[in-house]
Design a protein around this motif. Structure first.
Motif, PDB file in Angstrom:
ATOM      1  N   HIS A 161       0.833  -1.213   0.000  1.00  0.00           N
ATOM      2  CA  HIS A 161       0.000   0.000   0.000  1.00  0.00           C
ATOM      3  C   HIS A 161       0.861   1.255   0.000  1.00  0.00           C
ATOM      4  O   HIS A 161       0.588   2.224  -0.730  1.00  0.00           O
ATOM      5  CB  HIS A 161      -0.906  -0.032   1.230  1.00  0.00           C
ATOM      6  CG  HIS A 161      -1.778   1.180   1.339  1.00  0.00           C
ATOM      7  ND1 HIS A 161      -2.841   1.433   0.493  1.00  0.00           N
ATOM      8  CD2 HIS A 161      -1.735   2.237   2.206  1.00  0.00           C
ATOM      9  CE1 HIS A 161      -3.422   2.569   0.799  1.00  0.00           C
ATOM     10  NE2 HIS A 161      -2.759   3.089   1.865  1.00  0.00           N
ATOM     11  N   GLN A 162       1.899   1.213   0.788  1.00  0.00           N
ATOM     12  CA  GLN A 162       2.795   2.372   0.829  1.00  0.00           C
ATOM     13  C   GLN A 162       3.491   2.581  -0.519  1.00  0.00           C
ATOM     14  O   GLN A 162       3.645   3.731  -0.987  1.00  0.00           O
ATOM     15  CB  GLN A 162       3.835   2.164   1.931  1.00  0.00           C
ATOM     16  CG  GLN A 162       3.260   2.312   3.336  1.00  0.00           C
ATOM     17  CD  GLN A 162       4.324   2.170   4.406  1.00  0.00           C
ATOM     18  OE1 GLN A 162       5.393   1.546   4.159  1.00  0.00           O
ATOM     19  NE2 GLN A 162       4.068   2.719   5.586  1.00  0.00           N
ATOM     20  N   ALA A 163       3.854   1.508  -1.156  1.00  0.00           N
ATOM     21  CA  ALA A 163       4.509   1.626  -2.467  1.00  0.00           C
ATOM     22  C   ALA A 163       3.550   2.208  -3.512  1.00  0.00           C
ATOM     23  O   ALA A 163       3.947   3.033  -4.347  1.00  0.00           O
ATOM     24  CB  ALA A 163       5.015   0.243  -2.896  1.00  0.00           C
ATOM     25  N   LYS A 164       2.311   1.761  -3.431  1.00  0.00           N
ATOM     26  CA  LYS A 164       1.302   2.278  -4.376  1.00  0.00           C
ATOM     27  C   LYS A 164       1.059   3.762  -4.156  1.00  0.00           C
ATOM     28  O   LYS A 164       0.938   4.542  -5.103  1.00  0.00           O
ATOM     29  CB  LYS A 164       0.019   1.482  -4.199  1.00  0.00           C
ATOM     30  CG  LYS A 164      -1.042   1.841  -5.212  1.00  0.00           C
ATOM     31  CD  LYS A 164      -2.274   0.946  -5.027  1.00  0.00           C
ATOM     32  CE  LYS A 164      -3.341   1.276  -6.064  1.00  0.00           C
ATOM     33  NZ  LYS A 164      -4.546   0.417  -5.893  1.00  0.00           N
ATOM     34  N   GLU A 165       1.014   4.160  -2.908  1.00  0.00           N
ATOM     35  CA  GLU A 165       0.805   5.579  -2.604  1.00  0.00           C
ATOM     36  C   GLU A 165       1.976   6.428  -3.108  1.00  0.00           C
ATOM     37  O   GLU A 165       1.798   7.526  -3.614  1.00  0.00           O
ATOM     38  CB  GLU A 165       0.625   5.755  -1.107  1.00  0.00           C
ATOM     39  CG  GLU A 165      -0.735   5.284  -0.596  1.00  0.00           C
ATOM     40  CD  GLU A 165      -0.916   5.564   0.887  1.00  0.00           C
ATOM     41  OE1 GLU A 165       0.095   5.924   1.530  1.00  0.00           O
ATOM     42  OE2 GLU A 165      -2.053   5.457   1.367  1.00  0.00           O
ATOM     43  N   ARG A 166       3.179   5.895  -2.928  1.00  0.00           N
ATOM     44  CA  ARG A 166       4.353   6.632  -3.420  1.00  0.00           C
ATOM     45  C   ARG A 166       4.315   6.758  -4.940  1.00  0.00           C
ATOM     46  O   ARG A 166       4.679   7.784  -5.505  1.00  0.00           O
ATOM     47  CB  ARG A 166       5.636   5.916  -2.965  1.00  0.00           C
ATOM     48  CG  ARG A 166       5.951   6.103  -1.492  1.00  0.00           C
ATOM     49  CD  ARG A 166       7.384   5.685  -1.195  1.00  0.00           C
ATOM     50  NE  ARG A 166       7.579   4.281  -1.458  1.00  0.00           N
ATOM     51  CZ  ARG A 166       7.399   3.315  -0.547  1.00  0.00           C
ATOM     52  NH1 ARG A 166       7.003   3.594   0.691  1.00  0.00           N
ATOM     53  NH2 ARG A 166       7.632   2.039  -0.854  1.00  0.00           N
ATOM     54  N   LYS A 167       3.852   5.720  -5.612  1.00  0.00           N
ATOM     55  CA  LYS A 167       3.764   5.758  -7.076  1.00  0.00           C
ATOM     56  C   LYS A 167       2.722   6.776  -7.537  1.00  0.00           C
ATOM     57  O   LYS A 167       2.961   7.537  -8.480  1.00  0.00           O
ATOM     58  CB  LYS A 167       3.416   4.374  -7.598  1.00  0.00           C
ATOM     59  CG  LYS A 167       3.430   4.270  -9.101  1.00  0.00           C
ATOM     60  CD  LYS A 167       3.151   2.836  -9.554  1.00  0.00           C
ATOM     61  CE  LYS A 167       3.199   2.730 -11.067  1.00  0.00           C
ATOM     62  NZ  LYS A 167       2.931   1.327 -11.517  1.00  0.00           N
ATOM     63  N   ILE A 168       1.593   6.754  -6.837  1.00  0.00           N
ATOM     64  CA  ILE A 168       0.535   7.740  -7.182  1.00  0.00           C
ATOM     65  C   ILE A 168       1.030   9.155  -6.944  1.00  0.00           C
ATOM     66  O   ILE A 168       0.789  10.068  -7.753  1.00  0.00           O
ATOM     67  CB  ILE A 168      -0.727   7.453  -6.345  1.00  0.00           C
ATOM     68  CG1 ILE A 168      -1.359   6.129  -6.782  1.00  0.00           C
ATOM     69  CG2 ILE A 168      -1.725   8.584  -6.495  1.00  0.00           C
ATOM     70  CD1 ILE A 168      -2.516   5.686  -5.913  1.00  0.00           C
ATOM     71  N   ASN A 196       2.836  14.352  -9.022  1.00  0.00           N
ATOM     72  CA  ASN A 196       3.861  15.402  -9.111  1.00  0.00           C
ATOM     73  C   ASN A 196       4.336  15.599 -10.550  1.00  0.00           C
ATOM     74  O   ASN A 196       4.574  16.724 -11.007  1.00  0.00           O
ATOM     75  CB  ASN A 196       5.044  15.047  -8.215  1.00  0.00           C
ATOM     76  CG  ASN A 196       4.673  15.128  -6.746  1.00  0.00           C
ATOM     77  OD1 ASN A 196       3.744  15.834  -6.371  1.00  0.00           O
ATOM     78  ND2 ASN A 196       5.402  14.378  -5.898  1.00  0.00           N
ATOM     79  N   LYS A 197       4.437  14.498 -11.270  1.00  0.00           N
ATOM     80  CA  LYS A 197       4.870  14.579 -12.663  1.00  0.00           C
ATOM     81  C   LYS A 197       3.830  15.319 -13.512  1.00  0.00           C
ATOM     82  O   LYS A 197       4.165  16.140 -14.377  1.00  0.00           O
ATOM     83  CB  LYS A 197       5.090  13.170 -13.204  1.00  0.00           C
ATOM     84  CG  LYS A 197       5.608  13.155 -14.636  1.00  0.00           C
ATOM     85  CD  LYS A 197       5.853  11.713 -15.099  1.00  0.00           C
ATOM     86  CE  LYS A 197       6.386  11.708 -16.528  1.00  0.00           C
ATOM     87  NZ  LYS A 197       6.632  10.299 -16.989  1.00  0.00           N
ATOM     88  N   LYS A 198       2.559  15.006 -13.224  1.00  0.00           N
ATOM     89  CA  LYS A 198       1.485  15.675 -13.966  1.00  0.00           C
ATOM     90  C   LYS A 198       1.444  17.166 -13.664  1.00  0.00           C
ATOM     91  O   LYS A 198       1.260  17.995 -14.561  1.00  0.00           O
ATOM     92  CB  LYS A 198       0.153  15.027 -13.594  1.00  0.00           C
ATOM     93  CG  LYS A 198      -1.011  15.535 -14.395  1.00  0.00           C
ATOM     94  CD  LYS A 198      -2.291  14.792 -14.045  1.00  0.00           C
ATOM     95  CE  LYS A 198      -3.457  15.288 -14.890  1.00  0.00           C
ATOM     96  NZ  LYS A 198      -4.717  14.565 -14.555  1.00  0.00           N
ATOM     97  N   ILE A 199       1.615  17.474 -12.405  1.00  0.00           N
ATOM     98  CA  ILE A 199       1.628  18.899 -12.023  1.00  0.00           C
ATOM     99  C   ILE A 199       2.781  19.626 -12.707  1.00  0.00           C
ATOM    100  O   ILE A 199       2.638  20.745 -13.219  1.00  0.00           O
ATOM    101  CB  ILE A 199       1.739  19.016 -10.486  1.00  0.00           C
ATOM    102  CG1 ILE A 199       0.438  18.512  -9.831  1.00  0.00           C
ATOM    103  CG2 ILE A 199       2.007  20.459 -10.099  1.00  0.00           C
ATOM    104  CD1 ILE A 199       0.530  18.448  -8.310  1.00  0.00           C
ATOM    105  N   LYS A 200       3.917  18.976 -12.707  1.00  0.00           N
ATOM    106  CA  LYS A 200       5.088  19.589 -13.346  1.00  0.00           C
ATOM    107  C   LYS A 200       4.858  19.778 -14.842  1.00  0.00           C
ATOM    108  O   LYS A 200       5.219  20.815 -15.428  1.00  0.00           O
ATOM    109  CB  LYS A 200       6.296  18.710 -13.093  1.00  0.00           C
ATOM    110  CG  LYS A 200       7.594  19.307 -13.595  1.00  0.00           C
ATOM    111  CD  LYS A 200       8.768  18.412 -13.228  1.00  0.00           C
ATOM    112  CE  LYS A 200      10.079  19.014 -13.704  1.00  0.00           C
ATOM    113  NZ  LYS A 200      11.241  18.127 -13.351  1.00  0.00           N
TER     114      LYS A 200
END
Length: 358
Positions: free
Chosen positions: A39-46, A51-55
């Motif tokens: 779950h933590q890995a999935k959250e980090r990926k999201i 962040n990439k989309k915002i950038k």
């Protein structure tokens, strides 16, 4: 410590059950730990994707902002060119560039500037036409007023050069028209004075001719009377014998004398017809004298007026021709003014024309 809780005291069956329970408990714990890690890995990926989309959005926005500035700058540049040189091509280029501008306020301001350019061009063309029409008919005060009003409407700073040029052309044509008007008035006054002088001379000559004719008639009448009296006296003379012893049977033939009066010619003076009849009766005969008529001649020869049709360029009469009638001269002027050559000259020169007595 309770002996039952000590695994060493468990029976074999209890140990088997306890081991199974332990395995189950250990598996559950392990599964929970693994699920939490996933779950933590999935959250980090999201979060990373976010962040990439915002950038990426920020980069696109910055690119759009820079492109908007470029489009606005291009439109402003093309509008400046259209202001200075408002040809159809330059105005069209400016309009096309404005279509790329996205900012609503900036776009509206640019559109209003294009409308202003088009209105200015319209006023400039109207002023040029009005001045040209006046130059072709500089004696027409209505056309002068129309031209002056059209020029006064050129209030844009970009129209200043054209306005100064048109005002100069108007002033030049107006001065030429005023000078021609004064010259025509002076010529008209001179012609009137000359005509009055000639009329007075003709009247004086007419009076003198009338006096001479009357003198000739009087002289002829006196002479005829003398002749008639002589004839009358001769009719009473007989040769030999006594007048009382003879009867007078002969007849006395009267004499006819004709006096042809002199003819005096003058403009507007018709000759006088004079006649004189003189009868003299004597003794046994009669004498009749008819004095002839004195007639004058009429002279209807008058000087013929000719007319000059002319067209001037910058005050110099370049086209001019003399005609016998006013209509011919006017037709010549109309044809010359409407010719392609004179129309082309009218855009850069002052054109004037008219008709006047030769």
């Amino acid at each position: 410590m309770n002996k039952n809780l000590n695994p060493l005291n468990w029976t074999k069956k209890q140990q088997i059950i306890g081991g199974a329970v332990a395995i189950v408990l250990i598996g559950g714990v392990t599964t929970g730990i693994v699920n939490h890690a996933n779950h933590q890995a999935k959250e980090r990926k999201i979060e990373a994707l976010k962040n990439k989309k915002i950038k990426l959005c920020k980069a696109r926005a910055e690119k759009a902002r820079k492109l908007e500035k470029i489009n606005e700058a291009d439109s402003k540049k093309l509008l400046d060119i259209a202001e200075k040189t408002p040809t159809d091509k330059n105005i069209k280029l400016a309009e096309d560039s404005i279509l790329k501008v996205k900012n609503a306020e900036v776009k509206k301001a640019f559109d209003n500037q294009v409308v202003g350019i088009k209105n200015r061009v319209k006023l400039e063309n109207e002023a040029k036409t009005a001045v040209s029409n006046y130059q072709k008919d500089a004696m027409n005060q209505d056309k002068f007023k129309t031209a002056q009003q059209s020029v006064n409407k050129l209030t844009s700073s970009y129209s200043k050069g054209l306005k100064d040029s048109l005002n100069k052309q108007l002033a030049t044509s107006k001065k030429q028209a005023d000078d021609d008007t004064k010259a025509q008035q002076a010529k008209s006054e001179s012609d009137s004075k000359e005509k009055a002088t000639n009329t007075n001379k003709e009247q004086s000559a007419s009076t003198g001719n009338a006096t001479n004719n009357n003198a000739n008639v009087d002289a002829g009448t006196d002479s005829q009377s003398t002749v008639n009296n002589d004839v009358a006296s001769g009719s009473n003379s007989y040769g030999g014998g006594s007048q009382n012893n003879y009867s007078q049977g002969g007849s006395n033939t009267s004499q006819n004398n004709t006096n042809s009066g002199s003819s005096n010619q003058g403009q507007g003076n018709s000759g006088q017809n004079n006649s004189n009849t003189n009868t003299n009766t004597g003794g046994n005969g009669s004498n009749t004298n008819n004095n002839g008529s004195n007639g004058g001649n009429n002279n209807n020869n008058q000087p013929q007026t000719r007319y000059v049709g002319w067209v001037s360029v910058d005050g110099v009469r370049r086209y001019s021709q003399t005609f016998n009638t006013l209509g011919e001269a006017q037709s010549y002027v109309d044809a010359t003014v409407n010719s392609a050559e004179v129309i082309n000259l009218g855009f850069e020169h002052s054109i004037r024309y008219g008709v006047e007595p030769a």
